[in-house]
Design a protein around this motif. Structure first.
Motif, mmCIF file in Angstrom:
data_model
loop_
_atom_site.group_PDB
_atom_site.id
_atom_site.type_symbol
_atom_site.label_atom_id
_atom_site.label_comp_id
_atom_site.label_asym_id
_atom_site.label_seq_id
_atom_site.Cartn_x
_atom_site.Cartn_y
_atom_site.Cartn_z
ATOM 1 N N SER A 177 43.289 -17.503 -40.161
ATOM 2 C CA SER A 177 43.058 -18.342 -41.347
ATOM 3 C C SER A 177 42.732 -17.528 -42.601
ATOM 4 O O SER A 177 42.981 -17.976 -43.722
ATOM 5 C CB SER A 177 41.941 -19.351 -41.072
ATOM 6 O OG SER A 177 40.766 -18.710 -40.640
ATOM 7 N N ASP A 178 42.170 -16.311 -42.439
ATOM 8 C CA ASP A 178 41.827 -15.480 -43.594
ATOM 9 C C ASP A 178 42.865 -14.396 -43.875
ATOM 10 O O ASP A 178 42.606 -13.474 -44.647
ATOM 11 C CB ASP A 178 40.459 -14.803 -43.371
ATOM 12 C CG ASP A 178 39.308 -15.781 -43.500
ATOM 13 O OD1 ASP A 178 39.527 -16.900 -43.998
ATOM 14 O OD2 ASP A 178 38.185 -15.435 -43.073
ATOM 15 N N THR A 179 44.028 -14.486 -43.242
ATOM 16 C CA THR A 179 45.075 -13.462 -43.409
ATOM 17 C C THR A 179 46.295 -14.060 -44.087
ATOM 18 O O THR A 179 46.885 -15.026 -43.592
ATOM 19 C CB THR A 179 45.464 -12.868 -42.045
ATOM 20 O OG1 THR A 179 44.333 -12.197 -41.485
ATOM 21 C CG2 THR A 179 46.605 -11.868 -42.185
ATOM 22 N N ALA A 180 46.676 -13.452 -45.223
ATOM 23 C CA ALA A 180 47.829 -13.949 -45.979
ATOM 24 C C ALA A 180 49.071 -13.099 -45.782
ATOM 25 O O ALA A 180 50.172 -13.515 -46.144
ATOM 26 C CB ALA A 180 47.485 -14.014 -47.469
ATOM 27 N N HIS A 181 48.913 -11.912 -45.177
ATOM 28 C CA HIS A 181 50.076 -11.028 -45.012
ATOM 29 C C HIS A 181 49.903 -10.148 -43.793
ATOM 30 O O HIS A 181 48.813 -9.641 -43.519
ATOM 31 C CB HIS A 181 50.244 -10.147 -46.260
ATOM 32 C CG HIS A 181 51.309 -9.095 -46.098
ATOM 33 N ND1 HIS A 181 52.659 -9.390 -46.097
ATOM 34 C CD2 HIS A 181 51.215 -7.741 -45.918
ATOM 35 C CE1 HIS A 181 53.351 -8.277 -45.920
ATOM 36 N NE2 HIS A 181 52.506 -7.274 -45.814
ATOM 37 N N ILE A 182 50.985 -9.955 -43.033
ATOM 38 C CA ILE A 182 51.036 -8.943 -41.980
ATOM 39 C C ILE A 182 52.323 -8.148 -42.170
ATOM 40 O O ILE A 182 53.357 -8.702 -42.561
ATOM 41 C CB ILE A 182 50.973 -9.554 -40.563
ATOM 42 C CG1 ILE A 182 52.172 -10.474 -40.302
ATOM 43 C CG2 ILE A 182 49.665 -10.291 -40.341
ATOM 44 C CD1 ILE A 182 52.248 -10.978 -38.848
ATOM 45 N N ASP A 183 52.253 -6.830 -41.918
ATOM 46 C CA ASP A 183 53.456 -6.014 -42.055
ATOM 47 C C ASP A 183 54.046 -5.706 -40.677
ATOM 48 O O ASP A 183 53.551 -6.200 -39.656
ATOM 49 C CB ASP A 183 53.164 -4.736 -42.857
ATOM 50 C CG ASP A 183 52.259 -3.754 -42.118
ATOM 51 O OD1 ASP A 183 51.884 -4.028 -40.952
ATOM 52 O OD2 ASP A 183 51.934 -2.697 -42.696
ATOM 53 N N SER A 184 55.090 -4.888 -40.648
ATOM 54 C CA SER A 184 55.767 -4.624 -39.379
ATOM 55 C C SER A 184 54.885 -3.824 -38.418
ATOM 56 O O SER A 184 55.046 -3.936 -37.198
ATOM 57 C CB SER A 184 57.086 -3.892 -39.622
ATOM 58 O OG SER A 184 56.880 -2.736 -40.416
ATOM 59 N N SER A 185 53.942 -3.039 -38.935
ATOM 60 C CA SER A 185 52.997 -2.353 -38.048
ATOM 61 C C SER A 185 52.133 -3.368 -37.312
ATOM 62 O O SER A 185 51.830 -3.201 -36.128
ATOM 63 C CB SER A 185 52.107 -1.400 -38.853
ATOM 64 O OG SER A 185 52.864 -0.372 -39.427
ATOM 65 N N ALA A 186 51.736 -4.429 -38.026
ATOM 66 C CA ALA A 186 50.943 -5.495 -37.401
ATOM 67 C C ALA A 186 51.753 -6.215 -36.335
ATOM 68 O O ALA A 186 51.227 -6.595 -35.284
ATOM 69 C CB ALA A 186 50.458 -6.477 -38.458
#
Length: 548
Positions: free
Chosen positions: A473-482
């Motif tokens: 809920s507090d995350t607006a972005h994840i990248d390919s490492s995530a």
């Protein structure tokens, strides 16, 4: 990497010749301490012959696009498509801009015949030419048919795989449909240090790519060589696993017995190994009556490998295994028994596949039912590992009974799956439980935050957790490492018989899940209560399977 060893029967009885099974176990850490995994260089080789038209080529392209999005900007990719001609869809490039790469994949059009060797060799050259320090290099070769131009015979193709693996490039093979040569693809993958998969319908293509990415994205060591130097009086009889190995004999100092003149050395090549993995090797040894005269360990072992999480450094560990004497051989070790059953299952499936090829389904099924009965009778020693093995063998039995059109392909795929190691692991010294761990992510998740998250999850694994919810809920972005981190965590939990659920995903993160097709592989719940409910259902179902 740790080396562990134990005998099936702990004691050596002096004065008599005896056989004993030796279990050697290589164990890797779940989360090596590193801030960034080694770069991956992948050559993706896609069959675009006429028989791939329609659903098959569309499914492969979409699965390939998902793979592109799972890789990080530190990774490199080359894409080759082949039919009668060989087409470079994408030259080797860092994946800093992925949309154009996916667009090129979607531009692939089917052609005519199948120049498999041309496409594969083109990818091998491209990957080999990529000058990337400490990179892991693999080619993924996909086909739905037999070669009709270029090199057509299996032997030279297998030699190509072997030669390039010796130069640090492995090959995974994927067979699609019902018209390819499964024996040839299995042998290429085995010689090339990769995996073999069977895509029996287009819908499973994405699952195969997900599994392969999880495998190569978590690699820990490459080119593992295990050397055993046996004491005089200890003789190698058989390697139960299907690993390449060599046996040599050295002349030892004469010790009053002709049998003591020979000192055997066994070298075993076990391929690559992932983090959080176990590689079990089972040998049958004969110990002769003169062993009491030998004042030295049963064997000296040395494992050598390239550490992919430590700058491809050549590392080694050594261990001596002392002789334990007794008046009786002692009780059978259940851990060794379990690994003997798993190794024998692999040998049995090889016999079954030969019988199926000959059309002798009745005898094939008799062997298979015998394997199931033996493993099921000992399942209580290792419910996770042996339970999943019994399930896979039962699926093979069902395919034999229904006389599936792709029966040999299913059996080869099952055999390759078993050879890769246990689908689920039994943790020694960790008391697993069914409590649910909930973690609320904080802010965006990128390359720099991933090690912290993996370390936190690893600690929870050590505490016995195997059911995990991430609240995004507090995350607006994840990248390919995530994305790679999530895939690795899901693998950790499922290998322990557990599960992962992502909850409260915001719209921006949902788009990433959609683009990368993670929805097909990772459980997602709209809210925390729904995530808890999902896991409770899984826990209840798993408890029922254990009780049965």
């Amino acid at each position: 990497m740790q080396i562990e060893a134990k005998f099936e029967y702990p004691n050596v009885v002096s004065g008599v010749s005896q056989e004993n099974h030796l279990l050697l176990r290589l164990r890797t850490p779940a989360n090596p301490s590193l801030t960034q995994r080694q770069p991956i260089v992948i050559g993706l080789v896609i069959d675009k012959s006429w028989s791939m038209k329609g659903d098959k080529i569309e499914a492969v392209i979409e699965a390939s696009c998902a793979l592109v999005n799972w890789l990080t900007r530190h990774d490199l990719l080359a894409i080759i498509a082949y039919s009668a001609d060989v087409q470079i869809i994408q030259a080797v490039t860092h994946l800093t801009e992925k949309i154009s790469v996916s667009d090129r994949l979607r531009s692939i059009q089917v052609g005519t015949s199948t120049n498999l060797s041309g496409g594969w060799l083109s990818a091998l050259r491209a990957v080999e030419a990529a000058s990337v320090p400490n990179a892991y290099k693999r080619v993924i070769l996909l086909t739905d048919g037999n070669p009709t131009s270029g090199i057509k015979e299996p032997d030279p193709l297998i030699q190509i795989a072997k030669d390039h693996f010796a130069r640090g490039i492995s090959t995974t093979t994927i067979g699609v449909g019902s018209d390819f040569n499964e024996s040839m693809l299995v042998d290429i993958a085995k010689a090339g240090g990769g995996n073999f998969y069977f895509v029996d319908n287009p819908e499973t293509a994405s699952d195969i790519f997900f599994q392969e990415f999880g495998d190569i994205g978590a690699l820990y060591a490459q080119a593992i060589d295990l050397e055993l130097t046996l004491a005089p009086g200890v003789h190698f009889k058989e390697l139960l696993n299907d690993f390449s190995h060599q046996v040599s004999e050295e002349i030892a100092e004469f010790q009053g017995d002709a049998k003591s003149l020979g000192r055997q050395k066994i070298n075993i090549q076990t391929g690559d190994i992932r983090s959080d993995d176990i590689r079990n090797i089972v040998l049958k040894l004969e110990i002769d009556e003169s062993i009491r005269k030998i004042d030295e360990p049963v064997f000296h072992s040395k494992v050598t490998y390239y550490n992919l999480v430590n700058q491809m450094k050549l590392e080694s560990q050594e261990m001596d295994f002392p002789i334990q004497y007794g008046d009786a051989k002692g009780k059978q070790d259940p851990d060794v028994l379990v690994e003997m059953l798993v190794a024998n299952a692999g040998k049995g499936i090889s016999k079954i596949s030969d019988l199926v090829k000959q059309g002798n389904l009745e005898d094939a099924r008799l062997i298979l039912l015998g394997l199931i009965q033996d493993i099921d009778a000992n399942k209580h020693f290792s419910p996770n590992a042996l339970g999943s093995l019994v399930h896979r063998l039962q699926l093979m039995d069902a395919k034999i009974q229904e006389k599936s059109n792709n029966l040999t392909k299913h059996i080869f795929a099952g055999s390759s799956f078993i050879a890769r190691g246990p689908e689920k692991i039994d943790l020694k010294g960790v008391q697993v439980h069914d409590e649910i761990f909930e973690y609320k992510t904080k802010g965006d998740i990128d390359l720099y935050k991933c090690p912290e998250i993996k370390t936190m999850v690893e600690k929870k694994l050590e505490e016995g957790f195997r059911y995990v919810i991430f609240d995004f809920s507090d995350t607006a972005h994840i990248d390919s490492s995530a994305i790679g981190t999530l895939i690795q965590i899901v693998g950790w939990l499922r290998r322990r018989g557990g599960e992962f659920v992502a909850a409260n995903i915001r719209d921006s993160v949902k788009k990433v899940f959609e683009i990368t097709r993670l929805y097909n592989h990772i459980r997602v719940a709209e809210t925390l209560p729904l995530a808890r409910e999902t896991l409770q259902r899984i826990i209840f179902a798993n408890q029922g399977e254990t009780e049965s």
